[in-house]
Design a protein around this motif. Structure first.
Motif, mmCIF file in Angstrom:
data_model
loop_
_atom_site.group_PDB
_atom_site.id
_atom_site.type_symbol
_atom_site.label_atom_id
_atom_site.label_comp_id
_atom_site.label_asym_id
_atom_site.label_seq_id
_atom_site.Cartn_x
_atom_site.Cartn_y
_atom_site.Cartn_z
ATOM 1 N N ASP A 1 0.893 -1.246 0.026
ATOM 2 C CA ASP A 1 -0.028 0.252 -0.203
ATOM 3 C C ASP A 1 0.609 1.749 0.100
ATOM 4 O O ASP A 1 0.637 1.540 1.423
ATOM 5 N N LEU A 2 1.105 1.430 -1.238
ATOM 6 C CA LEU A 2 2.683 2.881 -1.450
ATOM 7 C C LEU A 2 0.990 4.111 -1.990
ATOM 8 O O LEU A 2 0.446 3.904 -2.464
ATOM 9 N N PRO A 3 2.325 4.632 -1.247
ATOM 10 C CA PRO A 3 1.876 6.338 -1.634
ATOM 11 C C PRO A 3 1.872 6.370 -2.938
ATOM 12 O O PRO A 3 2.427 5.925 -3.785
ATOM 13 N N GLN B 1 10.819 2.509 -4.717
ATOM 14 C CA GLN B 1 10.788 2.662 -4.016
ATOM 15 C C GLN B 1 9.864 2.683 -2.710
ATOM 16 O O GLN B 1 9.578 2.581 -2.121
ATOM 17 N N ASP B 2 9.425 3.430 -3.202
ATOM 18 C CA ASP B 2 8.738 4.554 -2.446
ATOM 19 C C ASP B 2 7.409 4.350 -2.910
ATOM 20 O O ASP B 2 6.213 5.313 -2.110
ATOM 21 N N ARG C 1 -5.781 11.989 -10.267
ATOM 22 C CA ARG C 1 -6.248 11.700 -8.465
ATOM 23 C C ARG C 1 -7.940 11.088 -7.351
ATOM 24 O O ARG C 1 -6.763 10.046 -7.343
ATOM 25 N N GLN C 2 -7.967 11.463 -8.013
ATOM 26 C CA GLN C 2 -9.592 11.311 -7.131
ATOM 27 C C GLN C 2 -9.912 10.001 -7.457
ATOM 28 O O GLN C 2 -9.918 8.952 -6.447
ATOM 29 N N ARG C 3 -9.863 8.948 -8.232
ATOM 30 C CA ARG C 3 -10.052 7.923 -8.478
ATOM 31 C C ARG C 3 -8.515 6.893 -8.108
ATOM 32 O O ARG C 3 -9.282 5.679 -7.739
ATOM 33 N N LEU C 4 -8.271 7.764 -8.057
ATOM 34 C CA LEU C 4 -6.618 6.642 -8.195
ATOM 35 C C LEU C 4 -6.289 6.759 -6.171
ATOM 36 O O LEU C 4 -5.764 5.387 -6.303
ATOM 37 N N THR C 5 -6.396 7.658 -5.474
ATOM 38 C CA THR C 5 -5.596 7.682 -4.176
ATOM 39 C C THR C 5 -7.398 7.946 -3.321
ATOM 40 O O THR C 5 -7.366 7.751 -2.288
ATOM 41 N N GLY C 6 -8.162 8.115 -4.125
ATOM 42 C CA GLY C 6 -9.322 8.564 -3.659
ATOM 43 C C GLY C 6 -10.016 9.459 -2.388
ATOM 44 O O GLY C 6 -10.453 9.778 -1.581
ATOM 45 N N GLY C 7 -9.434 10.302 -3.542
ATOM 46 C CA GLY C 7 -9.037 11.858 -2.900
ATOM 47 C C GLY C 7 -7.879 12.157 -1.659
ATOM 48 O O GLY C 7 -7.843 13.234 -1.338
ATOM 49 N N ALA C 8 -6.966 11.764 -1.803
ATOM 50 C CA ALA C 8 -5.651 11.296 -1.456
ATOM 51 C C ALA C 8 -4.261 12.864 -1.780
ATOM 52 O O ALA C 8 -4.083 12.334 -2.804
ATOM 53 N N PRO C 9 -3.683 13.087 -0.961
ATOM 54 C CA PRO C 9 -2.686 14.033 -1.779
ATOM 55 C C PRO C 9 -1.935 12.936 -2.264
ATOM 56 O O PRO C 9 -0.868 11.687 -2.092
ATOM 57 N N TRP C 10 -1.255 13.557 -3.570
ATOM 58 C CA TRP C 10 0.303 12.206 -3.977
ATOM 59 C C TRP C 10 0.592 13.636 -4.173
ATOM 60 O O TRP C 10 0.614 14.702 -4.235
#
Length: 432
Positions: free
Chosen positions: A46-48, A76-77, A128-137
Protein backbone atom coordinates in the motif's frame (compact mmCIF):
# COMPACT_ATOMS: atom_id res chain seq x y z
CA UNK A 1 -6.87 -2.99 -16.29
CA UNK A 2 -4.15 -5.02 -17.98
CA UNK A 3 -1.03 -5.82 -15.95
CA UNK A 4 2.25 -7.23 -17.24
CA UNK A 5 5.87 -7.44 -16.21
CA UNK A 6 9.24 -6.10 -17.19
CA UNK A 7 12.51 -6.77 -15.35
CA UNK A 8 11.96 -5.80 -11.74
CA UNK A 9 8.63 -4.00 -12.22
CA UNK A 10 4.92 -4.63 -12.69
CA UNK A 11 3.10 -2.41 -15.18
CA UNK A 12 -0.62 -1.72 -15.25
CA UNK A 13 -2.51 0.19 -17.94
CA UNK A 14 -5.05 2.74 -16.72
CA UNK A 15 -7.66 4.51 -18.82
CA UNK A 16 -9.52 7.54 -17.54
CA UNK A 17 -12.04 10.00 -18.91
CA UNK A 18 -12.02 13.74 -18.37
CA UNK A 19 -13.90 16.70 -19.84
CA UNK A 20 -12.32 18.16 -22.93
CA UNK A 21 -13.18 21.56 -21.46
CA UNK A 22 -13.10 21.48 -17.68
CA UNK A 23 -15.25 24.59 -17.74
CA UNK A 24 -17.99 22.41 -19.23
CA UNK A 25 -17.79 19.18 -17.19
CA UNK A 26 -20.96 17.75 -18.75
CA UNK A 27 -19.68 18.31 -22.27
CA UNK A 28 -17.42 16.23 -24.52
CA UNK A 29 -15.18 13.74 -22.75
CA UNK A 30 -11.72 12.59 -23.79
CA UNK A 31 -9.82 9.44 -22.85
CA UNK A 32 -6.56 9.72 -20.94
CA UNK A 33 -3.93 7.03 -20.46
CA UNK A 34 -1.45 6.39 -17.68
CA UNK A 35 0.93 3.51 -17.04
CA UNK A 36 1.29 2.46 -13.40
CA UNK A 37 4.71 1.16 -12.44
CA UNK A 38 5.45 -0.65 -9.20
CA UNK A 39 8.49 -2.52 -8.01
CA UNK A 40 7.95 -6.25 -8.40
CA UNK A 41 9.04 -6.60 -4.79
CA UNK A 42 6.35 -4.14 -3.62
CA UNK A 43 3.59 -4.80 -6.14
CA UNK A 44 1.03 -5.56 -3.44
CA UNK A 45 2.18 -2.96 -0.94
CA UNK A 46 0.00 0.00 0.00
CA UNK A 47 2.36 2.69 -1.30
CA UNK A 48 1.51 6.35 -1.94
CA UNK A 49 1.19 7.61 -5.51
CA UNK A 50 3.62 9.69 -7.54
CA UNK A 51 2.51 11.09 -10.90
CA UNK A 52 5.20 11.91 -13.44
CA UNK A 53 4.68 14.82 -15.83
CA UNK A 54 6.96 14.68 -18.86
CA UNK A 55 8.67 17.64 -20.49
CA UNK A 56 7.36 19.19 -23.66
CA UNK A 57 4.79 20.39 -24.35
CA UNK A 58 3.46 17.60 -26.52
CA UNK A 59 5.59 14.70 -25.34
CA UNK A 60 4.07 11.48 -24.09
CA UNK A 61 5.46 10.00 -20.89
CA UNK A 62 8.75 8.26 -21.52
CA UNK A 63 8.53 4.55 -22.28
CA UNK A 64 10.98 3.11 -19.77
CA UNK A 65 12.10 -0.50 -19.74
CA UNK A 66 12.28 -1.95 -16.27
CA UNK A 67 13.88 0.35 -13.69
CA UNK A 68 15.63 2.71 -16.10
CA UNK A 69 16.80 6.18 -15.09
CA UNK A 70 15.02 7.47 -11.97
CA UNK A 71 12.19 4.95 -12.04
CA UNK A 72 13.87 2.30 -9.90
CA UNK A 73 14.46 4.83 -7.12
CA UNK A 74 10.88 6.14 -7.28
CA UNK A 75 9.33 2.68 -7.10
CA UNK A 76 11.08 2.04 -3.79
CA UNK A 77 8.68 4.54 -2.21
CA UNK A 78 5.77 5.00 -4.61
CA UNK A 79 3.31 3.58 -7.05
CA UNK A 80 4.31 5.65 -10.11
CA UNK A 81 1.86 6.85 -12.75
CA UNK A 82 3.52 7.73 -16.05
CA UNK A 83 0.82 9.98 -17.46
CA UNK A 84 0.44 10.69 -21.16
CA UNK A 85 -0.68 14.30 -20.95
CA UNK A 86 -3.75 15.16 -23.00
CA UNK A 87 -2.98 15.32 -26.70
CA UNK A 88 0.00 12.98 -26.48
CA UNK A 89 0.71 9.25 -26.68
CA UNK A 90 -2.46 7.32 -25.90
CA UNK A 91 -4.31 10.33 -24.41
CA UNK A 92 -6.47 11.75 -27.22
CA UNK A 93 -3.50 12.42 -29.55
CA UNK A 94 -3.65 15.66 -31.52
CA UNK A 95 -1.90 15.85 -34.88
CA UNK A 96 -2.40 16.51 -38.60
CA UNK A 97 -4.38 13.27 -38.87
CA UNK A 98 -6.82 13.87 -36.01
CA UNK A 99 -7.30 17.64 -35.94
CA UNK A 100 -9.27 17.94 -39.22
CA UNK A 101 -12.13 16.21 -37.39
CA UNK A 102 -12.48 19.46 -35.43
CA UNK A 103 -13.13 21.53 -38.53
CA UNK A 104 -11.08 24.36 -39.98
CA UNK A 105 -8.05 26.15 -38.53
CA UNK A 106 -10.04 28.40 -36.19
CA UNK A 107 -11.89 25.44 -34.68
CA UNK A 108 -8.60 23.58 -34.36
CA UNK A 109 -6.94 26.54 -32.63
CA UNK A 110 -9.86 26.89 -30.21
CA UNK A 111 -9.63 23.17 -29.51
CA UNK A 112 -5.86 23.20 -28.89
CA UNK A 113 -6.18 26.13 -26.50
CA UNK A 114 -7.59 23.50 -24.12
CA UNK A 115 -4.32 21.54 -24.09
CA UNK A 116 -2.14 23.72 -21.88
CA UNK A 117 -0.90 23.25 -18.31
CA UNK A 118 -4.16 24.40 -16.76
CA UNK A 119 -6.14 21.62 -18.44
CA UNK A 120 -3.41 19.05 -17.76
CA UNK A 121 -3.52 19.83 -14.04
CA UNK A 122 -7.30 19.52 -13.96
CA UNK A 123 -6.91 16.16 -15.69
CA UNK A 124 -4.54 15.17 -12.91
CA UNK A 125 -7.12 16.17 -10.34
CA UNK A 126 -9.76 13.96 -11.95
CA UNK A 127 -7.31 11.05 -12.06
CA UNK A 128 -6.12 11.58 -8.50
CA UNK A 129 -9.64 11.24 -7.14
CA UNK A 130 -9.95 7.89 -8.84
CA UNK A 131 -6.54 6.48 -7.92
CA UNK A 132 -6.01 7.76 -4.38
CA UNK A 133 -9.58 8.15 -3.21
CA UNK A 134 -8.88 11.82 -2.64
CA UNK A 135 -5.56 11.52 -0.80
CA UNK A 136 -2.82 13.96 -1.82
CA UNK A 137 -0.11 12.63 -4.09
CA UNK A 138 3.44 13.52 -5.10
CA UNK A 139 4.21 15.15 -8.44
CA UNK A 140 7.50 14.83 -10.30
CA UNK A 141 7.70 17.34 -13.14
CA UNK A 142 10.51 17.42 -15.71
CA UNK A 143 10.94 20.64 -17.73
CA UNK A 144 7.43 21.58 -18.98
CA UNK A 145 6.19 19.05 -16.45
CA UNK A 146 7.68 21.39 -13.84
CA UNK A 147 5.68 24.25 -15.34
CA UNK A 148 2.58 22.09 -14.84
CA UNK A 149 3.63 21.30 -11.27
CA UNK A 150 4.04 25.02 -10.54
CA UNK A 151 0.55 25.63 -11.91
CA UNK A 152 -0.68 22.77 -9.70
CA UNK A 153 0.80 24.53 -6.66
CA UNK A 154 -0.96 27.71 -7.78
CA UNK A 155 -4.41 26.13 -8.06
CA UNK A 156 -4.76 22.99 -5.94
CA UNK A 157 -2.00 22.78 -3.33
CA UNK A 158 -4.28 20.85 -1.00
CA UNK A 159 -4.03 17.93 -3.46
CA UNK A 160 -0.25 17.72 -3.22
CA UNK A 161 1.83 15.84 -0.68
CA UNK A 162 5.19 16.76 -2.22
CA UNK A 163 6.37 18.40 -5.46
CA UNK A 164 9.67 17.54 -7.15
CA UNK A 165 10.77 19.66 -10.11
CA UNK A 166 13.72 18.99 -12.42
CA UNK A 167 14.80 21.71 -14.85
CA UNK A 168 11.32 23.20 -14.89
CA UNK A 169 10.83 26.21 -12.61
CA UNK A 170 9.19 28.76 -14.93
CA UNK A 171 9.12 32.52 -14.71
CA UNK A 172 5.84 33.51 -13.12
CA UNK A 173 5.33 36.62 -15.22
CA UNK A 174 7.71 36.70 -18.21
CA UNK A 175 6.23 37.16 -21.69
CA UNK A 176 7.50 34.87 -24.44
CA UNK A 177 9.61 37.76 -25.74
CA UNK A 178 11.42 37.88 -22.40
CA UNK A 179 11.92 34.12 -22.45
CA UNK A 180 13.66 34.15 -25.83
CA UNK A 181 15.58 37.36 -25.16
CA UNK A 182 17.20 35.45 -22.30
CA UNK A 183 17.47 32.21 -24.30
CA UNK A 184 19.54 33.29 -27.30
CA UNK A 185 22.63 34.24 -25.24
CA UNK A 186 22.44 30.86 -23.48
CA UNK A 187 22.19 29.10 -26.82
CA UNK A 188 25.20 31.05 -28.08
CA UNK A 189 27.23 29.93 -25.06
CA UNK A 190 26.34 26.30 -25.72
CA UNK A 191 27.38 26.59 -29.37
CA UNK A 192 30.63 28.32 -28.45
CA UNK A 193 31.38 25.60 -25.91
CA UNK A 194 30.71 22.98 -28.58
CA UNK A 195 33.09 24.60 -31.03
CA UNK A 196 35.72 24.93 -28.28
CA UNK A 197 35.41 21.18 -27.67
CA UNK A 198 35.30 20.26 -31.35
CA UNK A 199 36.99 23.07 -33.33
CA UNK A 200 36.91 20.96 -36.49
CA UNK A 201 33.12 21.30 -36.45
CA UNK A 202 33.31 25.02 -37.30
CA UNK A 203 34.32 24.23 -40.87
CA UNK A 204 32.09 21.18 -41.09
CA UNK A 205 29.00 23.14 -40.10
CA UNK A 206 29.82 25.97 -42.49
CA UNK A 207 30.33 23.52 -45.33
CA UNK A 208 26.97 21.86 -44.73
CA UNK A 209 25.23 25.25 -44.48
CA UNK A 210 26.82 26.41 -47.72
CA UNK A 211 25.59 23.29 -49.50
CA UNK A 212 22.06 23.73 -48.14
CA UNK A 213 22.05 27.42 -49.05
CA UNK A 214 22.66 26.37 -52.65
CA UNK A 215 20.11 23.54 -52.59
CA UNK A 216 17.98 22.40 -49.63
CA UNK A 217 17.91 18.62 -49.21
CA UNK A 218 14.74 16.54 -49.32
CA UNK A 219 14.99 14.08 -46.45
CA UNK A 220 13.24 10.71 -46.32
CA UNK A 221 9.59 11.28 -45.46
CA UNK A 222 9.41 14.67 -47.16
CA UNK A 223 11.20 16.96 -44.67
CA UNK A 224 12.98 19.85 -46.38
CA UNK A 225 16.40 20.43 -44.83
CA UNK A 226 17.07 24.15 -45.21
CA UNK A 227 19.89 26.10 -43.61
CA UNK A 228 17.56 27.27 -40.84
CA UNK A 229 16.39 23.71 -40.20
CA UNK A 230 20.01 22.55 -40.07
CA UNK A 231 20.75 25.27 -37.50
CA UNK A 232 17.95 23.91 -35.31
CA UNK A 233 19.99 20.75 -34.72
CA UNK A 234 21.44 22.83 -31.89
CA UNK A 235 18.49 21.73 -29.81
CA UNK A 236 20.54 18.67 -28.83
CA UNK A 237 23.15 20.87 -27.15
CA UNK A 238 20.93 21.18 -24.09
CA UNK A 239 21.46 17.52 -23.17
CA UNK A 240 24.41 16.00 -21.38
CA UNK A 241 25.63 14.10 -24.45
CA UNK A 242 24.30 16.60 -27.00
CA UNK A 243 27.62 18.13 -28.02
CA UNK A 244 29.08 14.70 -28.75
CA UNK A 245 25.91 13.70 -30.62
CA UNK A 246 26.14 16.80 -32.82
CA UNK A 247 29.83 16.18 -33.48
CA UNK A 248 29.20 12.65 -34.71
CA UNK A 249 26.40 13.90 -36.95
CA UNK A 250 28.62 16.52 -38.57
CA UNK A 251 31.61 14.27 -39.17
CA UNK A 252 29.45 11.91 -41.21
CA UNK A 253 27.76 14.54 -43.37
CA UNK A 254 29.40 14.08 -46.78
CA UNK A 255 30.14 11.18 -49.08
CA UNK A 256 32.21 11.23 -52.26
CA UNK A 257 30.21 10.37 -55.39
CA UNK A 258 30.86 10.43 -59.11
CA UNK A 259 29.37 13.92 -59.16
CA UNK A 260 31.46 15.14 -56.23
CA UNK A 261 30.75 15.40 -52.53
CA UNK A 262 27.10 15.12 -51.52
CA UNK A 263 25.23 15.00 -48.24
CA UNK A 264 25.28 11.35 -47.28
CA UNK A 265 22.19 9.21 -46.89
CA UNK A 266 23.45 8.30 -43.43
CA UNK A 267 23.56 11.97 -42.37
CA UNK A 268 20.15 12.72 -43.79
CA UNK A 269 18.62 9.68 -42.13
CA UNK A 270 20.25 10.55 -38.80
CA UNK A 271 19.04 14.17 -38.68
CA UNK A 272 15.46 13.43 -39.74
CA UNK A 273 14.18 12.06 -36.39
CA UNK A 274 15.87 14.92 -34.52
CA UNK A 275 14.19 17.57 -36.66
CA UNK A 276 10.80 16.03 -37.43
CA UNK A 277 7.81 16.79 -35.22
CA UNK A 278 5.81 13.82 -36.50
CA UNK A 279 5.97 12.16 -33.08
CA UNK A 280 5.18 15.31 -31.06
CA UNK A 281 3.53 18.02 -33.19
CA UNK A 282 2.07 19.81 -30.16
CA UNK A 283 5.62 20.62 -29.12
CA UNK A 284 5.76 22.96 -32.10
CA UNK A 285 2.14 24.08 -32.25
CA UNK A 286 1.80 24.95 -28.55
CA UNK A 287 5.37 25.74 -27.62
CA UNK A 288 5.09 29.49 -27.23
CA UNK A 289 1.59 29.14 -25.77
CA UNK A 290 3.08 27.59 -22.62
CA UNK A 291 4.37 31.09 -21.79
CA UNK A 292 1.16 32.93 -22.77
CA UNK A 293 -0.91 34.69 -20.14
CA UNK A 294 -2.33 38.13 -19.56
CA UNK A 295 -3.77 39.38 -22.83
CA UNK A 296 -0.68 39.57 -25.06
CA UNK A 297 -0.15 37.38 -28.11
CA UNK A 298 3.07 35.41 -28.43
CA UNK A 299 3.17 36.39 -32.12
CA UNK A 300 6.09 34.12 -33.05
CA UNK A 301 8.26 35.52 -30.28
CA UNK A 302 11.32 33.38 -31.03
CA UNK A 303 11.35 34.53 -34.64
CA UNK A 304 10.94 38.20 -33.79
CA UNK A 305 13.48 38.22 -30.98
CA UNK A 306 16.03 36.37 -33.10
CA UNK A 307 16.41 39.53 -35.19
CA UNK A 308 18.00 41.15 -32.11
CA UNK A 309 20.84 38.61 -32.29
CA UNK A 310 22.39 38.91 -35.76
CA UNK A 311 25.02 36.28 -35.00
CA UNK A 312 22.27 33.69 -35.61
CA UNK A 313 21.76 34.94 -39.18
CA UNK A 314 23.23 32.11 -41.24
CA UNK A 315 23.57 34.14 -44.44
CA UNK A 316 25.51 36.83 -42.58
CA UNK A 317 27.75 34.27 -40.89
CA UNK A 318 28.58 32.62 -44.20
CA UNK A 319 29.20 35.96 -45.93
CA UNK A 320 31.43 37.22 -43.11
CA UNK A 321 33.32 33.92 -42.73
CA UNK A 322 32.04 33.54 -39.17
CA UNK A 323 31.10 30.32 -37.35
CA UNK A 324 27.56 29.18 -37.97
CA UNK A 325 25.41 29.56 -34.86
CA UNK A 326 23.06 26.68 -34.15
CA UNK A 327 19.75 27.45 -32.50
CA UNK A 328 17.98 25.67 -29.65
CA UNK A 329 14.47 25.27 -28.28
CA UNK A 330 12.88 27.83 -30.58
CA UNK A 331 9.90 27.43 -32.90
CA UNK A 332 9.59 29.51 -36.07
CA UNK A 333 7.03 29.92 -38.86
CA UNK A 334 9.33 28.09 -41.27
CA UNK A 335 8.96 24.92 -39.19
CA UNK A 336 5.44 24.73 -40.60
CA UNK A 337 6.79 24.88 -44.15
CA UNK A 338 9.63 22.34 -44.04
CA UNK A 339 8.03 19.62 -41.88
CA UNK A 340 5.26 17.55 -43.50
CA UNK A 341 3.87 16.76 -40.04
CA UNK A 342 3.32 20.48 -39.44
CA UNK A 343 2.44 21.89 -42.87
CA UNK A 344 -1.31 21.18 -42.52
CA UNK A 345 -1.27 22.99 -39.16
CA UNK A 346 0.34 26.24 -40.32
CA UNK A 347 -2.81 28.34 -40.23
CA UNK A 348 -3.83 26.83 -36.90
CA UNK A 349 -0.44 27.77 -35.46
CA UNK A 350 -0.80 31.31 -36.82
CA UNK A 351 -4.13 31.69 -35.04
CA UNK A 352 -2.66 30.43 -31.78
CA UNK A 353 0.26 32.84 -32.13
CA UNK A 354 -2.22 35.71 -32.43
CA UNK A 355 -4.46 34.63 -29.57
CA UNK A 356 -4.80 37.06 -26.64
CA UNK A 357 -7.36 35.50 -24.27
CA UNK A 358 -4.94 33.27 -22.39
CA UNK A 359 -5.75 32.76 -18.72
CA UNK A 360 -3.08 33.37 -16.05
CA UNK A 361 -1.10 30.26 -15.18
CA UNK A 362 0.40 31.12 -11.80
CA UNK A 363 -0.79 32.72 -8.56
CA UNK A 364 2.20 34.47 -6.92
CA UNK A 365 0.24 35.21 -3.73
CA UNK A 366 -0.73 31.57 -3.22
CA UNK A 367 2.81 30.42 -4.02
CA UNK A 368 4.20 32.89 -1.48
CA UNK A 369 2.01 31.23 1.15
CA UNK A 370 2.85 27.68 0.04
CA UNK A 371 2.93 24.91 2.64
CA UNK A 372 3.63 21.93 0.35
CA UNK A 373 7.19 20.52 0.52
CA UNK A 374 8.83 21.44 -2.79
CA UNK A 375 12.32 20.62 -4.03
CA UNK A 376 13.74 21.64 -7.39
CA UNK A 377 16.88 20.76 -9.34
CA UNK A 378 18.08 23.86 -11.16
CA UNK A 379 20.74 23.15 -13.77
CA UNK A 380 23.39 25.85 -14.03
CA UNK A 381 23.11 27.58 -17.42
CA UNK A 382 20.30 25.26 -18.55
CA UNK A 383 19.82 25.88 -22.27
CA UNK A 384 16.07 25.31 -22.16
CA UNK A 385 14.96 27.05 -18.95
CA UNK A 386 16.59 30.26 -17.76
CA UNK A 387 18.45 29.74 -14.49
CA UNK A 388 17.85 33.30 -13.26
CA UNK A 389 14.11 32.92 -13.88
CA UNK A 390 14.09 29.60 -12.04
CA UNK A 391 15.88 31.01 -9.00
CA UNK A 392 13.63 34.07 -8.95
CA UNK A 393 10.61 31.79 -8.91
CA UNK A 394 12.20 29.59 -6.24
CA UNK A 395 12.46 32.65 -4.00
CA UNK A 396 8.76 33.32 -4.61
CA UNK A 397 7.57 29.87 -3.49
CA UNK A 398 7.53 29.62 0.27
CA UNK A 399 9.62 26.73 1.57
CA UNK A 400 10.94 25.63 -1.83
CA UNK A 401 14.42 24.12 -1.60
CA UNK A 402 16.75 24.17 -4.59
CA UNK A 403 19.68 22.08 -5.67
CA UNK A 404 21.69 24.15 -8.14
CA UNK A 405 24.17 21.99 -10.00
CA UNK A 406 26.39 22.02 -13.07
CA UNK A 407 26.98 18.26 -12.94
CA UNK A 408 24.09 17.73 -15.34
CA UNK A 409 22.39 19.43 -18.24
CA UNK A 410 18.63 19.68 -18.75
CA UNK A 411 18.26 15.89 -18.98
CA UNK A 412 19.83 15.29 -15.58
CA UNK A 413 16.84 13.42 -14.16
CA UNK A 414 17.37 10.74 -16.81
CA UNK A 415 21.15 10.93 -17.18
CA UNK A 416 21.83 10.70 -13.44
CA UNK A 417 20.04 7.40 -12.85
CA UNK A 418 18.54 7.56 -9.36
CA UNK A 419 20.65 10.46 -8.08
CA UNK A 420 18.53 13.53 -8.94
CA UNK A 421 15.28 12.05 -7.66
CA UNK A 422 17.01 10.71 -4.56
CA UNK A 423 18.49 14.15 -3.82
CA UNK A 424 15.17 15.92 -4.31
CA UNK A 425 13.31 13.49 -2.08
CA UNK A 426 15.89 14.04 0.64
CA UNK A 427 15.56 17.82 0.31
CA UNK A 428 11.77 17.71 0.39
CA UNK A 429 11.85 15.44 3.45
CA UNK A 430 14.31 17.71 5.29
CA UNK A 431 16.89 14.92 5.32
CA UNK A 432 19.53 17.27 3.93
Amino acid sequence: MASYRQPGVVLTDHHFTAPLDHGDPAGEQIELYGREVTSAAHADADLPWLVYLEGGPGNAARRFVGKQAWLGRATQDFRVLLLDQRGTGRSAPQNRQTLPQRGGPQSQADHLALFRADSIVRDCEAIRQRLTGGAPWTVLGQSFGGFCATHYLSTAPESLHTVLITGGLPSLDAHADDVYRAAYPRIRRKVEAHYARYPQDVERARRIAERLAEQPAQLPGGYTLTVEAFQSLGIVLGGGEGSHQLHYLLENAFVRTAAGHELSDAFQEAVRPILSFAANPLYAVLHEAIYAQGGRPTAWAAERVRAEFPEFDAAKALADDQPLMFTGETIHPWHFEVDPALRPLRETAELLAGRTDWAPLYDPALLAANEVPVAAAVYHDDMYVDTDDSLRTARGVRGLRTWVTDEYEHDGVRASGPRVVDRLLALARQEL
